[in-house]
Write a protein that holds these residues in place. Structure first.
Motif: not given
Length: 210
Positions: A113-121
């Motif tokens: 989430g360093s560049t935005g909302r954490p994504k679910l990989v």
């Protein structure tokens, strides 16, 4: 031994028995293939058993930091559409809308989430197996190794390599709830640790403390 910690240990046969028993409990709860769970990934035996049991049921596991708030866990459960939240083997309904996954994913890892909302990989079984194989070959992991588990288990490195790859190789994991350079140095010497997966900054701190 499969796992050991400051005041206890668990052999491989005991671990297998615990995983089978937990799997039977999940069956009684009508957990089916593709069902999902958010697991607060503590550095303890109960968490390892829970993760292995759910994966053995071909379910969908989302490991998260045990430091998250209840609201943050609920938000992740909603995003991942999982049925349960597990804390040290204690299950509670997630409250989220859920349905068994049909895409074959068995693991959901949150990005930094360093560049935005954490994504679910999302990762399928073959992705997880490939990551374990690459790591095992790269570090030449064998059953004789004694691995110090300091990395967060909700991260890919900690989940794939510190837990799954080490157990698959028949090696031993030392579960340490404290990730401090001074504690790590004492543990390495006292427990004859052969492998320490960690970030570069942690090794730099270890050198300073040493």
């Amino acid at each position: 031994r499969a796992l050991w910690w400051s005041n206890g240990e668990c052999r491989y046969d005991e671990l297998a028995q615990r995983v089978v028993q937990r799997g039977q409990e999940l069956e009684q709860l009508h957990v089916q293939k593709g069902d999902g769970v958010v697991v607060l990934a503590q550095h303890d035996l109960e968490t390892v058993v829970e993760i292995l049991a759910w994966l053995n049921c071909q379910a969908f596991v989302v490991p998260v930091s045990p430091e998250l708030t209840s609201a943050e866990v609920r938000a992740i459960a909603e995003r991942a559409r999982v049925r349960f939240v597990s804390v040290r083997g204690e299950l509670c309904p997630s409250g989220a809308s859920h349905e068994p996954r049909s895409d074959g994913a068995i693991l959901g890892l949150l990005s930094s989430g360093s560049t935005g909302r954490p994504k679910l990989v999302l990762r399928k079984a073959e992705h997880v197996a490939a990551g374990m194989r690459i790591y095992t070959e790269s570090v030449r992991l064998t059953a004789d190794d004694r691995v110090l588990a300091l990395l967060p288990l909700e991260h890919s490195y900690g989940f794939h390599n510190v837990i799954l790859a080490t157990l698959a190789a028949g090696a031993t994991i030392f579960l340490s709830p404290v990730a401090h350079p001074r504690v790590a140095l004492r543990t390495i010497v006292a427990q004859h640790i052969t492998l320490l997966p960690a970030a570069p900054v942690f090794f730099e701190l270890m050198v300073r403390f040493a």
